[in-house]
Each structure stands twice: as C-alpha cells, then as structure tokens.
Write a protein that holds these residues in place. Structure first.
Motif, PDB file in Angstrom:
ATOM      1  N   TYR A   1       0.837  -1.209   0.000  1.00 54.44           N
ATOM      2  CA  TYR A   1       0.000   0.000   0.000  1.00 54.44           C
ATOM      3  C   TYR A   1       0.872   1.259   0.000  1.00 54.44           C
ATOM      4  O   TYR A   1       0.594   2.216  -0.724  1.00 54.44           O
TER       5      TYR A   1
ATOM      6  N   GLU B   1      -5.420   2.110  -2.691  1.00 53.81           N
ATOM      7  CA  GLU B   1      -6.097   0.870  -2.330  1.00 53.81           C
ATOM      8  C   GLU B   1      -6.396   0.050  -3.581  1.00 53.81           C
ATOM      9  O   GLU B   1      -6.219  -1.169  -3.588  1.00 53.81           O
TER      10      GLU B   1
ATOM     11  N   ALA C   1      -3.148  -1.450  -4.804  1.00 56.84           N
ATOM     12  CA  ALA C   1      -2.729  -2.550  -3.933  1.00 56.84           C
ATOM     13  C   ALA C   1      -3.572  -3.787  -4.216  1.00 56.84           C
ATOM     14  O   ALA C   1      -3.047  -4.909  -4.305  1.00 56.84           O
TER      15      ALA C   1
END
Length: 175
Positions: free
Chosen positions: A30, A44, A47
């Motif tokens: 992240y 996000e 990731a």
C-alpha cells in the motif's frame, strides 16, 4: 479482503503461505502505491490489483524465497500504481457544463444525484457516469478506459458506497 484472496487458492499450504506473505508486506504494498499515486483510494485500488496479480502468478510467487516474494509484491504494487497513473493521463474529464439527460419525472432529485456524482473523485465519477448514464457494461467501460474489468467493478462498488454515505450524512443532517 484477505479471505477473498484465500478463496482463490486450492490448498491449505498455499493459503498459509499467502497469508504469511500478505501479513508481512500488506502495508509495504500500500505504501509503495501511495507514494506514487498520492491518493489513498487509488492506492487501495492499486494494492488490490497487485494482490490479484500475485494470485494469478501464485505458482511462480510461491516458489520464491520470502524476500524475493516481497520484492515481487512491491514491484507488482509499483506497476499497478503506474498503470493507474497512465490511465489518468488518458482519461479526459467531462466538461463542467456537461448536462446529462434528465429523467422526465423528479428532475430535481435527478439533478441532485448528478451533482453528487460530480463531486466524486475523478476515477469513480467517470466509471459511474459510464455505467449509470451511458449504461455501458463493465467490459465496455474497461475497454473504453483501458483498465481491468475488476478495477471497473471495484470503482463502481466504492463510488456507490461513497454516494450512499453522502446521502446518509445529508439525511441525518436534515432529520
């Protein structure tokens, strides 16, 4: 999210190994995406794309040492973040004076909803406009924006969640 990833793996050994990798470098993955994108929600997404990539390449990743698997995860996060940056540079925002077609009934409610959609972050806004206004399928949106279909799905889901949260906040504010 880890439970969803684990459901894609076949053996308990693979699930345990993936869990150890995920827990050891989740924050690092992240952080790499955030450093590149400078946007938490996009980070996000990047990731998530990185972890999905690791699952698709699990046979290779599971054979690596932990150190090399961590490096592979970080590289996947960097590449996913850079892909999102490239997408942003290709996506042209709609003009501010763009007026989507209004429903005949409840024009005020429709205009209000359009104004809420316009306030969303660019990536979510564009995907929701294509889905809700132009009524494109997730596959068509992915092709048009040059992103993965899974990214389209997650952006639609998160965009709708942002809209619901905003509507709930305003509902409690005026109640």
């Amino acid at each position: 999210m880890l439970a969803i990833y684990l459901s894609a793996l076949e053996t308990e050994t693979d699930r345990q190994k993936f869990t150890r990798l995920y827990e050891s470098c989740e924050k690092k993955v992240y952080a790499v995406a955030l450093q590149i994108l400078q946007n938490p929600s996009q980070s996000e997404d990047a990731a998530q794309q990185a972890w999905l990539h690791l699952l698709r390449k699990w046979e290779l990743v599971s054979s690596l040492t932990r150190e090399k698997a961590t490096g592979y995860a970080v590289t996947a996060a960097k590449n996913a973040a850079l892909d999102l940056l490239r997408l942003q540079s290709r996506t042209v925002p709609l003009p501010e004076d763009w007026d989507p077609p209004a429903q005949e009934d409840d024009k005020d409610g429709y205009r209000y909803l359009v104004s809420l959609v316009r306030e969303l972050p660019e990536g979510y806004r564009r995907v929701l406009e294509l889905k809700l206004v132009e009524e494109l399928s997730n596959r068509e949106i992915a092709k048009r924006l040059h992103i993965r279909e899974s990214t389209v799905s997650s952006q639609i889901m998160r965009g709708k969640a942002m809209l619901k949260k905003r509507l709930r906040e305003e509902e409690t504010q005026y109640a």
